[in-house]
Design an enzyme around this catalytic site. Structure first.
Site, mmCIF file in Angstrom:
data_model
loop_
_atom_site.group_PDB
_atom_site.id
_atom_site.type_symbol
_atom_site.label_atom_id
_atom_site.label_comp_id
_atom_site.label_asym_id
_atom_site.label_seq_id
_atom_site.Cartn_x
_atom_site.Cartn_y
_atom_site.Cartn_z
ATOM 1 N N CYS A 79 6.817 -21.689 -24.661
ATOM 2 C CA CYS A 79 5.377 -21.760 -24.386
ATOM 3 C C CYS A 79 4.643 -20.701 -25.225
ATOM 4 C CB CYS A 79 5.121 -21.523 -22.893
ATOM 5 S SG CYS A 79 3.378 -21.358 -22.470
ATOM 6 N N LYS A 105 -21.323 5.998 7.670
ATOM 7 C CA LYS A 105 -20.646 5.083 6.754
ATOM 8 C C LYS A 105 -21.347 5.078 5.392
ATOM 9 C CE LYS A 105 -17.765 2.520 8.098
ATOM 10 N NZ LYS A 105 -17.491 1.561 9.160
ATOM 11 N N CYS A 135 0.907 -25.086 -22.470
ATOM 12 C CA CYS A 135 1.881 -25.922 -23.174
ATOM 13 C C CYS A 135 2.054 -27.287 -22.514
ATOM 14 C CB CYS A 135 3.213 -25.200 -23.300
ATOM 15 S SG CYS A 135 4.095 -25.049 -21.741
ATOM 16 N N ASP A 137 -9.968 5.738 4.908
ATOM 17 C CA ASP A 137 -9.753 4.351 5.281
ATOM 18 C C ASP A 137 -8.255 4.082 5.255
ATOM 19 O OD1 ASP A 137 -10.306 1.843 6.056
ATOM 20 O OD2 ASP A 137 -11.063 1.150 4.126
ATOM 21 N N LYS A 173 -18.734 16.136 12.928
ATOM 22 C CA LYS A 173 -18.275 16.607 14.239
ATOM 23 C C LYS A 173 -19.010 17.889 14.604
ATOM 24 C CE LYS A 173 -13.729 14.637 13.430
ATOM 25 N NZ LYS A 173 -12.304 14.806 13.189
ATOM 26 N N CYS A 215 5.653 -21.311 -15.413
ATOM 27 C CA CYS A 215 5.894 -22.221 -16.532
ATOM 28 C C CYS A 215 7.272 -21.864 -17.053
ATOM 29 C CB CYS A 215 4.836 -21.998 -17.621
ATOM 30 S SG CYS A 215 5.333 -22.640 -19.229
ATOM 31 N N CYS A 271 1.765 -26.304 -16.905
ATOM 32 C CA CYS A 271 1.254 -25.109 -17.561
ATOM 33 C C CYS A 271 -0.031 -25.488 -18.290
ATOM 34 C CB CYS A 271 2.279 -24.577 -18.553
ATOM 35 S SG CYS A 271 1.623 -23.271 -19.611
ATOM 36 N N TYR A 311 15.724 23.454 -6.161
ATOM 37 C CA TYR A 311 15.576 22.613 -4.981
ATOM 38 C C TYR A 311 16.797 21.700 -4.837
ATOM 39 C CZ TYR A 311 14.096 18.955 -1.860
ATOM 40 O OH TYR A 311 14.061 18.057 -0.826
ATOM 41 N N ASP A 312 17.149 21.066 -5.961
ATOM 42 C CA ASP A 312 18.305 20.158 -5.928
ATOM 43 C C ASP A 312 19.552 20.876 -5.423
ATOM 44 O OD1 ASP A 312 16.803 18.115 -6.848
ATOM 45 O OD2 ASP A 312 17.425 18.316 -8.949
ATOM 46 N N GLU A 327 -16.029 15.677 7.607
ATOM 47 C CA GLU A 327 -14.700 15.331 7.102
ATOM 48 C C GLU A 327 -14.772 13.958 6.443
ATOM 49 O OE1 GLU A 327 -12.043 15.414 10.466
ATOM 50 O OE2 GLU A 327 -12.784 17.358 11.143
ATOM 51 N N TYR A 377 -6.251 15.601 11.454
ATOM 52 C CA TYR A 377 -7.570 16.158 11.720
ATOM 53 C C TYR A 377 -7.861 16.464 13.180
ATOM 54 C CZ TYR A 377 -8.259 11.123 12.332
ATOM 55 O OH TYR A 377 -8.114 9.822 12.702
ATOM 56 N N LYS A 379 -14.038 10.304 5.885
ATOM 57 C CA LYS A 379 -13.504 9.287 6.799
ATOM 58 C C LYS A 379 -12.535 8.429 6.001
ATOM 59 C CE LYS A 379 -15.094 5.624 9.941
ATOM 60 N NZ LYS A 379 -13.835 4.987 9.899
ATOM 61 N N ASP A 407 12.651 22.530 -9.716
ATOM 62 C CA ASP A 407 13.276 21.315 -9.206
ATOM 63 C C ASP A 407 14.799 21.493 -9.134
ATOM 64 O OD1 ASP A 407 10.715 20.500 -9.370
ATOM 65 O OD2 ASP A 407 11.073 18.784 -10.693
ATOM 66 N N ALA A 408 15.345 22.198 -10.124
ATOM 67 C CA ALA A 408 16.800 22.378 -10.158
ATOM 68 C C ALA A 408 17.260 23.229 -8.971
ATOM 69 C CB ALA A 408 17.212 23.034 -11.464
ATOM 70 N N ARG A 449 -1.976 3.490 16.478
ATOM 71 C CA ARG A 449 -3.037 3.605 17.466
ATOM 72 C C ARG A 449 -2.964 2.469 18.495
ATOM 73 N NH1 ARG A 449 -8.353 1.618 18.086
ATOM 74 N NH2 ARG A 449 -9.698 3.134 19.123
ATOM 75 N N SER A 474 -12.489 5.959 19.217
ATOM 76 C CA SER A 474 -13.087 5.642 17.914
ATOM 77 C C SER A 474 -14.468 6.309 17.842
ATOM 78 C CB SER A 474 -13.157 4.142 17.717
ATOM 79 O OG SER A 474 -13.941 3.581 18.737
ATOM 80 N N GLU A 505 -4.309 10.336 9.689
ATOM 81 C CA GLU A 505 -4.584 9.066 9.047
ATOM 82 C C GLU A 505 -3.605 8.923 7.883
ATOM 83 O OE1 GLU A 505 -7.089 7.769 10.732
ATOM 84 O OE2 GLU A 505 -7.773 6.074 9.524
HETATM 85 S S1 IVH Z 1 -12.230 11.530 14.406
HETATM 86 C C1 IVH Z 1 -12.851 10.942 18.705
HETATM 87 N N1 IVH Z 1 -11.872 12.165 11.884
HETATM 88 O O1 IVH Z 1 -12.097 6.594 11.548
HETATM 89 C C2 IVH Z 1 -12.415 11.222 17.352
HETATM 90 N N2 IVH Z 1 -11.578 9.895 12.529
HETATM 91 O O2 IVH Z 1 -14.275 5.098 13.218
HETATM 92 C C3 IVH Z 1 -12.374 9.985 16.556
HETATM 93 N N3 IVH Z 1 -10.890 8.409 10.684
HETATM 94 O O3 IVH Z 1 -10.374 5.452 14.335
HETATM 95 C C4 IVH Z 1 -11.722 10.119 15.278
HETATM 96 N N4 IVH Z 1 -10.830 9.974 9.138
HETATM 97 O O4 IVH Z 1 -9.003 6.145 12.352
HETATM 98 C C5 IVH Z 1 -11.879 11.171 12.799
HETATM 99 N N5 IVH Z 1 -11.555 12.869 9.708
HETATM 100 C C6 IVH Z 1 -11.547 11.892 10.619
HETATM 101 C C7 IVH Z 1 -11.212 10.566 10.287
HETATM 102 C C8 IVH Z 1 -11.251 9.572 11.269
HETATM 103 C C9 IVH Z 1 -10.650 8.681 9.406
HETATM 104 C C10 IVH Z 1 -10.811 7.072 11.268
HETATM 105 C C11 IVH Z 1 -10.053 7.030 12.557
HETATM 106 C C12 IVH Z 1 -10.982 6.445 13.569
HETATM 107 C C13 IVH Z 1 -12.089 5.875 12.753
HETATM 108 C C14 IVH Z 1 -13.375 6.072 13.517
#
Ligand code: IVH
Length: 675
Positions: free
Chosen positions: A436, A319, A416, A117, A295, A431, A413, A34-35, A113, A230, A115, A31-32, A136, A80, A178
């Site tokens: 209290c 899902k 009290c 959120d 995929k 409060c 409250c 880097y600094d 992969e 991705y 997914k 770290d040093a 998006r 999507s 993402e």
């Molecule tokens: S592929 C055509 N890969 O999930 C390709 N999507 O329901 C479409 N997401 O809107 C996306 N991780 O925001 C892909 N490894 C991943 C992902 C991913 C999260 C999200 C993405 C997309 C939604 C699809």
């Protein structure tokens, strides 16, 4: 070398080291060091302001706030995915696409992969430079959030990130990723907010979304967002490999963060296994995942399959079973916090969500309740994510039968009985009665807690009892508790009293910043306390500093300065400080018996549930002793601190021969260097 050349060289090195540290988790310089190079760049840029560019690593949070976001048209639609909910659905998908393939039953391999959120972002690089980042939006047009994305440390500002890479920068690439809020960081943020008496954030995804859409990039910079990439959306001046697996590898080689949890799958049944495995371990991972994206590995072949609406046929999202369930909101309790905040908490009809029985959920504050129109008796949708406290998404309005009752804002409250007040401009209702008893109990609990004075043998029940029996009128009284008074209390036998008194005695050795933290001043958690003590020298200096001086401390904002100065200016507080001082507590940084850096140079990874510490506490403990905590096990890891239900990190550590410790062994290791 000209200043310009040196500046470019430094930027490239700095970006590389940021990548080693934040993306690969394996720094190659200290770290040093880097600094040092960072400071050299800063100094050069100061001397040559004309050479400062927005993509310099020094400019991460430097841009001015915007009035509004510009619109950006994406180079190709941001698509999507169709959903599947079971392995059956997965096989049905394979069958459907079979009809469109050159041979119905031809062999296909896949990439699975996680997914994530999070929030999709579209990143454009021209001649290797990050030039634009967008949301998006509706898939065709998004918003320009370039400034905010520049504050995300793991996002490469130039590619390839590694200056020694033999890849050259393509004319243009547009990458999809993402952005998300790591769960441990989210938990730590909320812990700090709770400690500072601030309202908590709802959930990681919304907090990430809110952070990305800040018009002031300084606000985004304050949030530890990260991302995984991705896919390539568009490219020029480069030929992409045909396989998705190789495209991920290429992204990684350019220096983009890519999920370490992507899996190559030889066939569909492997995909099914990966899906099952993920369902089991989804609560162990440090980000929210709501499924597995499957995929077809052969991308040109996948592209020939076309689309259904906006969903490409070549991929599908499997899902996970929802971590959301509906249940009844039975009641709303009002909890009185340490700083007097009256916090609404949901009492729920018990419901099992993802293997855990949930009976309580946060309701955050009354504005939120009104905004969502949540009523007692409502059927509500509750969500649980990782270890984060469950929260209420909203009511199921269609299931109302008219018997539901509005949730009233408290006017007094509940403990009290003094009137509740709402400070202008704040959402919290408080409060305001310093006497209290409930607030005092909370303050005592906080004072003795592990993150503060850490008094062994002093739990919540003790705090309640001592306040109730009027043995404590403020936290200063803790140090004048007498054995004979304690022996009068129900359940306090000789041994228990001795243990408690020994714990209190031992806490006198705590450092000054702990003492300051323990006072429970609003906005002053352990980080701010350490900053103040370090910068001003001690608690007396902080007390004397005044608002203006406090604000000059880097990292201290006006809100905190007002709160600190206000606390020390309040009538009763000097009396408390005097009691603590005469008890012999550390007030100055110097008195601070140097916390021996017994873990210096050691790298730890934490997994599973520890018997007494939360993961954040364990991390703090290790760092206080000079050690470093990283997120994933590698050859460079010295120790894996493992608790119960340790998962894949444990097996990885075993396979790499990394030493494994439990909590007790960690304590022993940390104390071994101290006489
Ligand atoms: S592929 C055509 N890969 O999930 C390709 N999507 O329901 C479409 N997401 O809107 C996306 N991780 O925001 C892909 N490894 C991943 C992902 C991913 C999260 C999200 C993405 C997309 C939604 C699809």
């Amino acid at each position: 070398m000209t200043p310009e050349e040196r500046i470019n060289q430094l930027r490239s090195e700095i970006n590389y080291h940021l990548y080693r540290y934040h993306v690969l988790d394996s720094p190659v310089i200290s770290d040093a060091q880097y600094d040092e190079i960072y400071r050299e760049l800063l100094a050069l840029e100061e001397r040559h302001p004309g050479l400062v560019t927005p993509d310099s690593p020094t400019q991460r949070a430097g841009a001015e706030p915007l009035d509004a976001f510009e619109k950006v048209t994406h180079p190709a639609p941001i698509l999507s995915l169709a959903n599947a909910f079971s392995e059956e659905d997965l096989h049905a998908w394979r069958k459907r696409i079979g009809r469109l393939l050159p041979q119905t039953d031809m062999h296909l391999d896949y990439v699975a992969e996680p997914k994530l959120d999070g929030l999709t972002v579209v990143l454009t690089y021209q001649d290797g430079a990050f030039v634009q980042g967008a949301t998006r939006g509706n898939g065709e047009v998004g918003e320009d959030i370039t400034q905010n994305l520049r504050t995300v440390i793991s996002l490469p500002r130039r590619i390839p990130v590694d200056p020694r890479s033999d890849l050259s920068a393509p004319a243009t690439i547009v990458v999809r990723g993402e952005v998300f809020f790591p769960l441990d960081k989210f938990e730590a943020l909320n812990e700090a907010r709770a400690a500072a008496g601030e309202p908590l954030y709802m959930n990681p995804r919304n907090t990430a979304a809110g952070s990305l859409r800040q018009l002031d990039p300084a606000k985004t910079a304050a949030r530890p967002l990260t991302l995984y990439c991705y896919d390539f959306i568009a490219w020029q001046g480069i030929e992409l490999p045909d396989r998705q697996w190789d495209r991920l590898e290429l992204l990684r080689n350019f220096g983009f963060p890519v999920s370490p949890d992507n899996v190559y799958c030889e066939n569909l049944s492997t995909v099914g296994q990966v899906y099952q495995r993920w369902i089991e371990k989804r609560n162990e991972i440090n980000y929210e995942v709501d499924g597995v994206v499957v995929k077809i590995n052969d991308r040109p072949l996948a592209d020939t399959l076309g689309f259904v609406g906006k969903d490409p046929r070549g991929s599908i999202a499997m899902k996970f079973p929802a971590q959301e369930k509906t249940t009844k909101l039975l009641d709303v309790q009002v909890n009185v916090g340490r700083t007097g905040i009256l916090a609404p908490a949901a009492v729920l009809e018990a419901v099992e969500i993802g293997g855990v029985i949930v009976r309580n959920a946060t309701l955050h504050n009354y504005d939120e309740i009104e905004r969502k129109d949540i009523r007692i008796g409502d059927t509500v949708l509750v969500k649980r994510a990782g270890d984060v406290i469950p929260y209420i998404i909203g009511p199921v309005v269609d299931l109302r039968d008219g018997s539901e009752r509005k949730i009233e804002r408290p006017t007094r409250c509940p403990v009290c009985g003094e009137p509740a007040v709402q400070i202008a401009g704040e959402v919290a209702i408080t409060c305001d009665n310093p006497a209290c008893p409930e607030q005092l109990t909370r303050r005592v609990e906080y004072f003795v807690s592990r993150g503060a004075m850490d008094i062994d043998g002093f739990g919540s029940q003790t705090a309640v009892l001592l306040v109730e029996k009027e043995l404590l009128h403020d936290v200063g009284d803790i140090y004048s508790l007498r054995k004979e008074d304690l022996l009068d209390l129900e359940g306090f036998k000789d041994k228990k009293v001795d243990n408690l008194l020994a714990g209190i005695e031992a806490s006198k050795a705590q450092a000054a910043d702990r003492v300051l933290t323990a006072l429970g001043i609003r906005f002053v958690g352990s980080v701010v306390a350490a900053l103040l003590v370090h910068e001003l020298g001690g608690i007396d200096q902080i007390a004397a500093a005044g608002e203006e001086r406090l604000q000059q401390v880097e990292g201290i904002g006006p809100q905190t300065a007002i709160s600190v100065a206000g606390w020390f200016g309040r009538e009763k507080n000097p009396v408390i400080l005097q009691k603590l001082r005469s008890a012999g507590l550390n007030f100055s940084a110097q008195q601070q018996a140097d916390q021996a850096e017994t873990l210096a140079g050691l790298t730890f990874v934490i997994t599973g549930t520890l018997p007494t510490m939360s993961r954040t506490e364990a991390k703090g403990f290790i760092e206080e002793h000079g050690g470093r905590v990283t997120g994933s096990v590698s050859k460079k890891t010295d120790y894996l601190l493992a608790g119960e239900k340790a998962g894949s990190k444990l097996s990885k550590a075993q396979s790499l021969g990394v030493q494994i410790l439990d909590e007790a062994a960690l304590q022993a290791l940390a104390h071994s260097g101290v006489d």
